[in-house]
Design an enzyme around this catalytic site. Structure first.
Site, PDB file in Angstrom:
ATOM      1  N   ASP A 244       5.626  -3.639  -1.215  1.00 47.80           N
ATOM      2  CA  ASP A 244       5.957  -2.484  -0.399  1.00 47.80           C
ATOM      3  C   ASP A 244       7.422  -2.099  -0.543  1.00 47.80           C
ATOM      4  O   ASP A 244       8.319  -2.950  -0.451  1.00 47.80           O
ATOM      5  CB  ASP A 244       5.648  -2.803   1.075  1.00 47.80           C
ATOM      6  CG  ASP A 244       5.886  -1.634   1.992  1.00 47.80           C
ATOM      7  OD1 ASP A 244       5.184  -0.626   1.858  1.00 47.80           O
ATOM      8  OD2 ASP A 244       6.799  -1.729   2.840  1.00 47.80           O
ATOM      9  N   VAL A 246       9.999  -1.346  -2.610  1.00 46.18           N
ATOM     10  CA  VAL A 246      10.978  -2.237  -3.257  1.00 46.18           C
ATOM     11  C   VAL A 246      12.369  -1.605  -3.306  1.00 46.18           C
ATOM     12  O   VAL A 246      13.362  -2.323  -3.490  1.00 46.18           O
ATOM     13  CB  VAL A 246      10.520  -2.628  -4.675  1.00 46.18           C
ATOM     14  CG1 VAL A 246       9.199  -3.365  -4.633  1.00 46.18           C
ATOM     15  CG2 VAL A 246      10.441  -1.417  -5.595  1.00 46.18           C
ATOM     16  N   GLU A 281       5.846  -0.344  -5.056  1.00 51.62           N
ATOM     17  CA  GLU A 281       6.017   0.965  -4.449  1.00 51.62           C
ATOM     18  C   GLU A 281       7.502   1.256  -4.509  1.00 51.62           C
ATOM     19  O   GLU A 281       8.312   0.546  -3.897  1.00 51.62           O
ATOM     20  CB  GLU A 281       5.546   0.999  -2.995  1.00 51.62           C
ATOM     21  CG  GLU A 281       5.735   2.382  -2.376  1.00 51.62           C
ATOM     22  CD  GLU A 281       5.717   2.385  -0.859  1.00 51.62           C
ATOM     23  OE1 GLU A 281       5.553   3.473  -0.275  1.00 51.62           O
ATOM     24  OE2 GLU A 281       5.900   1.318  -0.247  1.00 51.62           O
ATOM     25  N   HIS A 310       2.472  14.100  -5.284  1.00 45.29           N
ATOM     26  CA  HIS A 310       3.102  15.253  -4.626  1.00 45.29           C
ATOM     27  C   HIS A 310       2.761  16.563  -5.351  1.00 45.29           C
ATOM     28  O   HIS A 310       2.501  17.587  -4.705  1.00 45.29           O
ATOM     29  CB  HIS A 310       4.615  15.070  -4.576  1.00 45.29           C
ATOM     30  CG  HIS A 310       5.062  13.902  -3.748  1.00 45.29           C
ATOM     31  ND1 HIS A 310       4.227  13.224  -2.896  1.00 45.29           N
ATOM     32  CD2 HIS A 310       6.282  13.281  -3.658  1.00 45.29           C
ATOM     33  CE1 HIS A 310       4.904  12.242  -2.302  1.00 45.29           C
ATOM     34  NE2 HIS A 310       6.133  12.263  -2.744  1.00 45.29           N
ATOM     35  N   GLN A 380       0.058   8.585   2.756  1.00 42.58           N
ATOM     36  CA  GLN A 380      -0.055  10.034   2.675  1.00 42.58           C
ATOM     37  C   GLN A 380      -1.064  10.600   3.659  1.00 42.58           C
ATOM     38  O   GLN A 380      -0.997  11.775   4.004  1.00 42.58           O
ATOM     39  CB  GLN A 380      -0.425  10.435   1.242  1.00 42.58           C
ATOM     40  CG  GLN A 380       0.585   9.976   0.191  1.00 42.58           C
ATOM     41  CD  GLN A 380       1.978  10.520   0.423  1.00 42.58           C
ATOM     42  OE1 GLN A 380       2.170  11.518   1.120  1.00 42.58           O
ATOM     43  NE2 GLN A 380       2.972   9.862  -0.152  1.00 42.58           N
TER      44      GLN A 380
END
Length: 581
Positions: A244, A246, A281, A310, A380
């Site tokens: 998670d 980083v 991540e 995105h 998201q």
């Protein structure tokens, strides 16, 4: 049994084991470590008291039967007899499925989730990516407030249930990946500062002071984190870890913590004979994260690619707030750029950050499967005010287009649980904090955050309300009804094609060719002999594909081959996958 704990600043440490107190002694060979012998077996409760303080959980606790604030329990991993002879499953060629144990089923346990793994086998995914399992306050939560980095949340079933889950997954041919959080620990039940300098005020993160990776005492802190990672991979036979955020692991040492961790995991992989991998991540858009150590990188095998998400999200929804702003200016073009170059921000200006961001990928050296592509993730979806999924605002046709782009793109695809049938349930932010003050702070903070974006307070779900979690559980009756059944069949078909067509797992980014029309809202790309065409507009698109004979492999709506002039006509909000040698 020998008990040990690192407490370098303590004058005295006492082991409390099965109701008895035992004075601990300095380890003569390891500075700052204390040891003691005591009778113990699987399930024995114990804790450590520093300088006559209260007994606290073991920082390396393998089990917290009474939650983060309770005593630890001894775990004998040898009691589990592994059924599956598992050779491992590498990341290349994988299709991942992100799963939250607490909402995958109404029961919210690992055993209940294991009973639903057959669905994933039929879907065609190769790996289950479990969201964090470390103990956190209460029963239900996302898991990112964990504190015991070596233990399994007891309401999920504890360590034995995770072993059963992994064993069952491996029997079915599924790999298992675990999301681990090294960048911060939850505020409730976090007693590490009483033992040693696990944190430092040299650096700060969105969650407060940083984990100590480079200040005095950081050697042992790094060993603590590396040891935790290896324990998951070794004791539970996991196939990989997702790390998670980083970018919040602030480390000024010459050898970055991630490089040290990746080397240790590679060594364990060699020892076990199983492929093991790390997925980061990271929002840095820095290719060095996934560049091999021998080439000057950190050596992680892959990272999430938010730029692809995105661009795709902006193209599908038209949203332009926050970090979508740069992508929304020309979303189809942005999508085309990510498909060929990996990153959108590759040194370009980011209006969201107010500066240039990222670094270009060397497409000749970086394999495409090292980037993960997705339309939805826990972040998201869950970090929207109402936790609404794409299915709440897009037509089934646009959902099919999104699936086609993710599952035929050059990246390693990842799905978020339920998206494969266009789940109608939201996935909202929920907590179960036992500290009333913390619970109220989280509730007010959530509402304040979204009030700034125009949301009325009553429209933001209360994280502490049990109904918020209950609403977020998947409804397993949906896949049997329309339009969910059709969407599910589409996902199955696309995943089957990905496995059947070698061109769709070719990691060569230089071989992909993309054409698009921003105004007409269509995009087409070539991967070897496979052609993919997606029409996001509401009217039929005419896409020049060439006059060579083409075979339709999959289409959301009926589509014929290109006409004699090489024009492919794709209905509005539809897509097609073709083979055109």
């Amino acid at each position: 049994m020998q008990f040990e704990v690192w407490a370098p600043q303590a004058g005295r440490v006492t082991l409390h084991c099965d109701g008895a107190a035992h004075a601990m002694a300095h380890d003569p060979e390891r500075a700052g470590w204390w040891t003691a012998e005591a009778e113990a077996r699987d399930g024995t409760r114990y804790g450590f008291a520093v300088d006559d303080g209260p007994a606290r959980p073991d920082p390396r606790s393998r089990r917290q039967p009474d939650g983060p604030d309770g005593l630890s329990a001894v775990v004998d991993h040898g009691l589990h007899t592994w059924r599956a002879a598992w050779p491992g499953r590498p990341l290349r060629g994988a299709v991942l499925y992100e799963l939250h144990v607490g909402t995958y089923t109404p029961e919210g346990t690992l055993d209940a989730a294991a009973e639903r793994l057959g669905h994933l086998v039929e879907l065609g995914v190769t790996h289950v990516e479990l969201m964090p399992l470390c103990p956190f306050p209460g029963r239900h939560g996302w898991g990112y407030e964990g504190v015991s980095l070596w233990a399994v949340h007891e309401p999920y079933g504890g360590p034995a249930a995770l072993q059963r889950f992994v064993d069952r997954a491996h029997e079915l041919g599924l790999g298992v990946v675990l999301d681990v959080v090294h960048n911060h620990l939850g505020p409730s039940g976090n007693y590490l500062p009483e033992f040693g300098p696990y944190f430092t005020d040299r650096h700060h993160t969105p969650w407060g002071v940083a984990v100590n990776l480079d200040a005095p005492g950081s050697d042992e802190v790094r060993a603590f984190l590396v040891g935790s990672a290896l324990a998951w991979l070794r004791d539970y036979r996991l196939d990989g870890l997702r790390l998670d955020a980083v970018h919040a692991l602030v480390d000024t040492r010459a050898v970055h913590f991630l490089e040290e961790l990746s080397a240790a995991v590679d060594d364990l992989s060699a020892d076990t004979g199983r492929p093991l991998f790390l997925i980061a991540e990271s929002d840095r858009n820095d290719p060095r994260t996934i560049t091999p150590r021998e080439n000057g990188g950190l050596g992680l095998q892959a990272q999430w690619n938010d730029d692809f998400h995105h661009a795709l999200h902006a193209a599908l929804t038209g949203e332009s707030q926050g970090y979508y702003a740069d992508f929304a200016r020309a979303p189809v073009s942005a999508l085309a750029k990510t498909l060929t170059g990996g990153f959108f921000h590759d040194g370009s200006y980011s209006s969201f950050r107010g500066r240039c961001h990222g670094r270009p990928l060397d497409r000749t050296r970086v394999a495409a499967h090292r980037l993960l592509g997705y339309t939805q993730t826990h972040d998201q979806v869950g970090n929207r005010a109402q936790g609404d999924r794409l299915a709440a605002r897009l037509s089934p046709g646009l959902l099919a287009c999104a699936a086609a782009l993710v599952l035929t793109a050059p990246f390693t695809p990842m799905l978020f649980m339920g998206e494969e049938w266009a789940a109608g349930t939201p996935w909202q932010f929920f907590t179960d904090h036992t500290d009333p003050g913390l619970a109220e702070a989280v509730r007010r903070g959530r509402r304040r955050e979204f009030a700034a974006h125009g949301w009325a307070e009553e429209d933001v779900p209360d994280p502490q309300d049990p109904a918020t979690r209950d609403r977020s559980c998947l409804d397993w009756s949906e896949p049997g009804s329309e339009p969910h059944a059709r969407v599910l069949a589409w996902y199955r078909r696309l995943i089957a094609l990905r496995h059947d067509q070698p061109d769709l797992t070719d990691p060569d980014l230089t071989d992909i060719r993309v054409a698009h029309d921003e105004q007409a809202r269509w995009l087409a790309f070539r991967r070897g002999d496979v052609r993919v065409a997606v029409n996001l507009a509401g009217t039929t698109a005419e896409i020049p594909l060439g006059t060579r004979p083409a075979e339709v492999l999959a289409a959301w709506e009926p589509v014929g081959p290109p006409d004699e002039e090489g024009i492919l006509r794709v209905p509005g909000e539809s897509c097609v996958v073709m083979r055109q040698p």
